[in-house]
Design a protein around this motif. Structure first.
Motif, PDB file in Angstrom:
ATOM      1  N   THR A  31      51.193 -40.597 -38.897  1.00 12.10           N
ATOM      2  CA  THR A  31      50.973 -39.961 -40.208  1.00 12.10           C
ATOM      3  C   THR A  31      50.951 -40.986 -41.329  1.00 12.10           C
ATOM      4  O   THR A  31      50.383 -40.729 -42.398  1.00 12.10           O
ATOM      5  N   ASN A  32      51.554 -42.148 -41.108  1.00 13.58           N
ATOM      6  CA  ASN A  32      51.524 -43.195 -42.132  1.00 13.58           C
ATOM      7  C   ASN A  32      50.137 -43.805 -42.304  1.00 13.58           C
ATOM      8  O   ASN A  32      49.903 -44.575 -43.235  1.00 13.58           O
ATOM      9  N   LEU A  33      49.215 -43.460 -41.407  1.00 16.17           N
ATOM     10  CA  LEU A  33      47.856 -44.018 -41.478  1.00 16.17           C
ATOM     11  C   LEU A  33      46.895 -43.129 -42.259  1.00 16.17           C
ATOM     12  O   LEU A  33      45.741 -43.511 -42.465  1.00 16.17           O
ATOM     13  N   ASP A  34      47.358 -41.961 -42.695  1.00 20.55           N
ATOM     14  CA  ASP A  34      46.461 -41.039 -43.409  1.00 20.55           C
ATOM     15  C   ASP A  34      45.856 -41.689 -44.654  1.00 20.55           C
ATOM     16  O   ASP A  34      44.630 -41.677 -44.841  1.00 20.55           O
ATOM     17  N   ALA A  35      46.695 -42.237 -45.510  1.00 21.58           N
ATOM     18  CA  ALA A  35      46.211 -42.833 -46.758  1.00 21.58           C
ATOM     19  C   ALA A  35      45.367 -44.075 -46.501  1.00 21.58           C
ATOM     20  O   ALA A  35      44.271 -44.211 -47.074  1.00 21.58           O
ATOM     21  N   PRO A  36      45.800 -45.021 -45.649  1.00 20.57           N
ATOM     22  CA  PRO A  36      44.952 -46.183 -45.372  1.00 20.57           C
ATOM     23  C   PRO A  36      43.602 -45.817 -44.766  1.00 20.57           C
ATOM     24  O   PRO A  36      42.585 -46.439 -45.079  1.00 20.57           O
ATOM     25  N   ALA A  37      43.593 -44.792 -43.905  1.00 28.06           N
ATOM     26  CA  ALA A  37      42.325 -44.376 -43.293  1.00 28.06           C
ATOM     27  C   ALA A  37      41.386 -43.811 -44.344  1.00 28.06           C
ATOM     28  O   ALA A  37      40.187 -44.125 -44.359  1.00 28.06           O
ATOM     29  N   GLU A  38      41.932 -42.989 -45.244  1.00 28.57           N
ATOM     30  CA  GLU A  38      41.106 -42.416 -46.311  1.00 28.57           C
ATOM     31  C   GLU A  38      40.558 -43.510 -47.204  1.00 28.57           C
ATOM     32  O   GLU A  38      39.382 -43.490 -47.593  1.00 28.57           O
ATOM     33  N   ALA A  39      41.390 -44.498 -47.534  1.00 26.56           N
ATOM     34  CA  ALA A  39      40.950 -45.596 -48.396  1.00 26.56           C
ATOM     35  C   ALA A  39      39.858 -46.438 -47.736  1.00 26.56           C
ATOM     36  O   ALA A  39      38.956 -46.951 -48.412  1.00 26.56           O
ATOM     37  N   ALA A  40      39.940 -46.562 -46.416  1.00 26.25           N
ATOM     38  CA  ALA A  40      38.964 -47.365 -45.678  1.00 26.25           C
ATOM     39  C   ALA A  40      37.746 -46.568 -45.262  1.00 26.25           C
ATOM     40  O   ALA A  40      36.798 -47.128 -44.697  1.00 26.25           O
ATOM     41  N   GLY A  41      37.754 -45.250 -45.530  1.00 27.90           N
ATOM     42  CA  GLY A  41      36.635 -44.406 -45.121  1.00 27.90           C
ATOM     43  C   GLY A  41      36.554 -44.236 -43.618  1.00 27.90           C
ATOM     44  O   GLY A  41      35.460 -44.086 -43.058  1.00 27.90           O
ATOM     45  N   LYS A  42      37.721 -44.235 -42.956  1.00 26.07           N
ATOM     46  CA  LYS A  42      37.773 -44.105 -41.503  1.00 26.07           C
ATOM     47  C   LYS A  42      38.545 -42.863 -41.107  1.00 26.07           C
ATOM     48  O   LYS A  42      39.317 -42.317 -41.895  1.00 26.07           O
ATOM     49  N   ARG A  43      38.356 -42.429 -39.865  1.00 27.60           N
ATOM     50  CA  ARG A  43      39.211 -41.409 -39.277  1.00 27.60           C
ATOM     51  C   ARG A  43      40.480 -42.089 -38.786  1.00 27.60           C
ATOM     52  O   ARG A  43      40.463 -43.253 -38.382  1.00 27.60           O
ATOM     53  N   VAL A  44      41.594 -41.361 -38.799  1.00 23.80           N
ATOM     54  CA  VAL A  44      42.849 -41.939 -38.316  1.00 23.80           C
ATOM     55  C   VAL A  44      42.710 -42.383 -36.860  1.00 23.80           C
ATOM     56  O   VAL A  44      43.257 -43.419 -36.459  1.00 23.80           O
ATOM     57  N   TYR A  45      41.960 -41.637 -36.071  1.00 28.58           N
ATOM     58  CA  TYR A  45      41.775 -42.023 -34.672  1.00 28.58           C
ATOM     59  C   TYR A  45      41.119 -43.398 -34.551  1.00 28.58           C
ATOM     60  O   TYR A  45      41.440 -44.175 -33.644  1.00 28.58           O
ATOM     61  N   GLU A  46      40.196 -43.701 -35.454  1.00 26.77           N
ATOM     62  CA  GLU A  46      39.576 -45.020 -35.438  1.00 26.77           C
ATOM     63  C   GLU A  46      40.603 -46.105 -35.695  1.00 26.77           C
ATOM     64  O   GLU A  46      40.599 -47.169 -35.050  1.00 26.77           O
ATOM     65  N   MET A  47      41.507 -45.842 -36.638  1.00 23.69           N
ATOM     66  CA  MET A  47      42.536 -46.825 -36.942  1.00 23.69           C
ATOM     67  C   MET A  47      43.506 -46.984 -35.773  1.00 23.69           C
ATOM     68  O   MET A  47      43.985 -48.084 -35.495  1.00 23.69           O
ATOM     69  N   ILE A  48      43.794 -45.888 -35.081  1.00 25.71           N
ATOM     70  CA  ILE A  48      44.647 -45.963 -33.895  1.00 25.71           C
ATOM     71  C   ILE A  48      44.016 -46.870 -32.843  1.00 25.71           C
ATOM     72  O   ILE A  48      44.676 -47.739 -32.257  1.00 25.71           O
ATOM     73  N   LEU A  49      42.725 -46.691 -32.607  1.00 27.95           N
ATOM     74  CA  LEU A  49      42.030 -47.527 -31.625  1.00 27.95           C
ATOM     75  C   LEU A  49      41.968 -48.974 -32.078  1.00 27.95           C
ATOM     76  O   LEU A  49      42.118 -49.898 -31.262  1.00 27.95           O
ATOM     77  N   ASP A  50      41.758 -49.202 -33.379  1.00 28.80           N
ATOM     78  CA  ASP A  50      41.719 -50.573 -33.915  1.00 28.80           C
ATOM     79  C   ASP A  50      43.068 -51.258 -33.730  1.00 28.80           C
ATOM     80  O   ASP A  50      43.131 -52.436 -33.327  1.00 28.80           O
ATOM     81  N   MET A  51      44.147 -50.535 -34.037  1.00 30.30           N
ATOM     82  CA  MET A  51      45.481 -51.121 -33.902  1.00 30.30           C
ATOM     83  C   MET A  51      45.834 -51.345 -32.435  1.00 30.30           C
ATOM     84  O   MET A  51      46.489 -52.333 -32.079  1.00 30.30           O
TER      85      MET A  51
END
Length: 216
Positions: A26-46
């Motif tokens: 849930t801490n990735l919601d704001a960073p994902a929105e700022a980056a124009g990404k889905r949270v799932y994309e950020m999960i895969l990136d991390m």
């Protein structure tokens, strides 16, 4: 005629990832929105930033219970072998690898019952991540094929059944003309060796947790 579907599978693959997203990301919601990404994309990136084996962390994705592949249907999911050095990305990597290893065991079981070819078509949301598809290719020892129908495969299948059923198509051969290959990810011998060493540990974890579940 002479076509079969397999009931061999894992109950909670995408749902395990969704549970991780809703409870541990849930801490990735704001960073994902700022980056124009889905949270799932950020999960895969991390997850991709963590090494193979997630620094020893393992995840058993039986969040919805065991399937016919498991020694016990009472088994539930787990993180194992965690230490204070593990990061959020390591946990994400463990989840991706755990899901993939569970499905690899299902593919191996299916391969003992039928002849499988050297390619596998990947469809659905999970096929968006190149890194995840490489893990599948390594564990399955098969080339992973993605086509232009990646996100609409179920709809195409339902439409094809209807078209054949009402006689507008004589058979299912037109599907081959609709699918256009977009990428093929082949097994990587170097990373494949690491996953072959990891898979027995994952199987042992599953066996131990199945014993624990049956003791209750």
């Amino acid at each position: 005629p002479e076509k079969f579907t397999s009931a061999i599978g894992v109950f909670s693959t995408g749902s395990s990832l969704r549970w991780i997203r809703e409870n541990l990301a849930t801490n990735l919601d704001a960073p994902a929105e700022a980056a124009g990404k889905r949270v799932y994309e950020m999960i895969l990136d991390m997850a991709a930033e963590s090494p193979i084996g997630a620094k020893g962390a393992l995840f058993l994705p039986t969040m919805a219970g065991g399937s016919s592949l498991d020694p016990s249907q009472a088994v539930r999911g787990a993180f194992a072998n965690l230490d204070l050095g593990h990061t959020q990305g390591d946990l994400f990597r463990a989840v991706i690898e755990g899901i993939s290893m569970s499905q690899a065991l299902a593919v191996n079981a299916l391969g003992s019952l039928a002849t499988l070819n050297d390619e596998m078509l990947a469809v659905g949301g999970g096929n968006r991540g190149d890194g995840w598809m490489q893990i599948y290719a390594d564990l399955y020892d098969k080339a992973i094929v993605r086509t232009n129908i990646g996100q609409q495969a179920a709809a195409l299948g339902a439409a094809a059944v209807a078209l054949v059923g009402v006689g507008l198509w004589d058979d299912y051969s037109p599907i081959a003309d609709i699918h256009k290959v977009q990428s093929v990810i082949a097994p990587n011998p170097e990373t494949q060796a690491a996953y072959r060493a990891l898979l027995p540990k994952f199987k042992r974890l599953n066996e131990l947790l199945c014993q624990f579940a049956d003791e209750d």
